[in-house]
Design an enzyme around this catalytic site. Structure first.
Site, PDB file in Angstrom:
ATOM      1  N   LYS A  98       0.831  -1.217   0.000  1.00  0.00           N
ATOM      2  CA  LYS A  98       0.000   0.000   0.000  1.00  0.00           C
ATOM      3  C   LYS A  98       0.860   1.258   0.000  1.00  0.00           C
ATOM      4  O   LYS A  98       0.348   2.371   0.068  1.00  0.00           O
ATOM      5  CB  LYS A  98      -0.883   0.033   1.270  1.00  0.00           C
ATOM      6  N   LYS A 142       2.866   2.046   2.507  1.00  0.00           N
ATOM      7  CA  LYS A 142       2.911   2.545   3.890  1.00  0.00           C
ATOM      8  C   LYS A 142       4.005   1.827   4.655  1.00  0.00           C
ATOM      9  O   LYS A 142       4.269   0.654   4.393  1.00  0.00           O
ATOM     10  CB  LYS A 142       1.585   2.223   4.607  1.00  0.00           C
TER      11      LYS A 142
HETATM   12  N1  CTP Z   1      -9.403   6.098  12.761  1.00  0.00           N
HETATM   13  C1  CTP Z   1     -10.347   6.904  13.404  1.00  0.00           C
HETATM   14  N2  CTP Z   1      -9.988   8.151  13.842  1.00  0.00           N
HETATM   15  C2  CTP Z   1      -8.722   8.604  13.665  1.00  0.00           C
HETATM   16  C3  CTP Z   1      -7.741   7.789  13.025  1.00  0.00           C
HETATM   17  C4  CTP Z   1      -8.123   6.524  12.576  1.00  0.00           C
HETATM   18  O1  CTP Z   1     -11.506   6.512  13.568  1.00  0.00           O
HETATM   19  N3  CTP Z   1      -8.412   9.825  14.088  1.00  0.00           N
HETATM   20  C5  CTP Z   1      -9.790   4.778  12.263  1.00  0.00           C
HETATM   21  C6  CTP Z   1      -9.619   4.668  10.763  1.00  0.00           C
HETATM   22  O2  CTP Z   1     -10.703   5.274  10.097  1.00  0.00           O
HETATM   23  C7  CTP Z   1      -9.581   3.172  10.594  1.00  0.00           C
HETATM   24  C8  CTP Z   1      -8.855   2.703  11.883  1.00  0.00           C
HETATM   25  O3  CTP Z   1      -8.945   3.793  12.806  1.00  0.00           O
HETATM   26  O4  CTP Z   1     -10.875   2.620  10.589  1.00  0.00           O
HETATM   27  C9  CTP Z   1      -7.419   2.344  11.642  1.00  0.00           C
HETATM   28  O5  CTP Z   1      -6.845   3.421  10.951  1.00  0.00           O
HETATM   29  P1  CTP Z   1      -5.333   3.595  10.596  1.00  0.00           P
HETATM   30  O6  CTP Z   1      -5.203   3.904   9.140  1.00  0.00           O
HETATM   31  O7  CTP Z   1      -4.530   2.498  11.150  1.00  0.00           O
HETATM   32  O8  CTP Z   1      -5.013   4.908  11.471  1.00  0.00           O
HETATM   33  P2  CTP Z   1      -4.647   6.368  11.034  1.00  0.00           P
HETATM   34  O9  CTP Z   1      -4.282   7.112  12.269  1.00  0.00           O
HETATM   35  O10 CTP Z   1      -5.709   6.942  10.152  1.00  0.00           O
HETATM   36  O11 CTP Z   1      -3.303   6.111  10.203  1.00  0.00           O
HETATM   37  P3  CTP Z   1      -2.786   6.840   8.890  1.00  0.00           P
HETATM   38  O12 CTP Z   1      -2.614   8.291   9.263  1.00  0.00           O
HETATM   39  O13 CTP Z   1      -1.474   6.152   8.603  1.00  0.00           O
HETATM   40  O14 CTP Z   1      -3.829   6.611   7.834  1.00  0.00           O
END
Ligand code: CTP
Length: 164
Positions: free
Chosen positions: A53, A55
């Site tokens: 992805k 990441k």
């Molecule tokens: N999520 C959430 N609220 C946030 C961050 C994440 O509800 N502030 C949710 C995402 O929508 C997803 C889950 O947590 O369903 C896992 O998200 P992930 O992508 O691991 O976390 P992120 O913090 O969004 O990471 P990145 O910035 O790398 O996308």
């Protein structure tokens, strides 16, 4: 919906994520998911799948999976290794609800013939990417820049004092 799990008397919720640098947004999401059913299965993205992805997580898959497993309300953690496994996971675990944050809105509607698909509002103001960005500010290269700026400011203050 008459899934295997519901016939067995329970409602299984399924979600996926990387959960790097586990934060309050992840916790709030898991709390909401666990309230939506009787059993919560979380697919945690493996390091190899994250590489696909584009990441890269700070915390390894093994540690992210251990952290998510230890969160109250999580019944089972499975590795997320591909985009295609979701249909098979829904069937395998008798899933009634697939739910994920609304940054993925519309992306998993194709699961609707198999289970309910729900997009939940994200917690505002926090993300793993943002935490990583803030941590980068503290890397040695940036610390040197901050030190230079402090030195310049100190010199300016000395000159100002000499002038007054
Ligand atoms: N999520 C959430 N609220 C946030 C961050 C994440 O509800 N502030 C949710 C995402 O929508 C997803 C889950 O947590 O369903 C896992 O998200 P992930 O992508 O691991 O976390 P992120 O913090 O969004 O990471 P990145 O910035 O790398 O996308």
């Amino acid at each position: 919906m008459d899934t295997t799990e519901e016939r067995a008397g329970g409602r299984t919720v399924l979600t996926y994520g990387t959960f790097d640098l586990f934060h309050i947004g992840h916790l709030r999401l898991i709390e909401r998911l666990s309230q939506m059913g009787d059993r919560l299965v979380v697919g945690v993205s493996t390091d190899e799948f994250n590489a696909q992805k584009g990441k890269k997580s700070v915390v390894s898959y093994e540690d992210r999976a251990a952290i998510v497993s230890a969160i109250k309300g999580v019944d089972l953690v499975v590795p997320e290794e591909s985009w295609e496994q979701k249909e098979a996971d829904v069937r395998k675990h008798g899933v009634s609800v697939f739910a994920i944050g609304d940054d993925w809105r519309g992306k998993f509607d194709h699961l609707e013939p198999l289970c309910e698909v729900v997009y939940l509002p994200r917690t505002q103001g926090v993300s793993s990417t943002e935490i990583k960005r803030l941590l980068r500010v503290l890397d040695p290269a940036h610390l040197d820049e901050i030190q230079d700026a402090v030195n310049i400011l100190a010199n300016l203050l000395t000159h100002y004092r000499d002038l007054t």
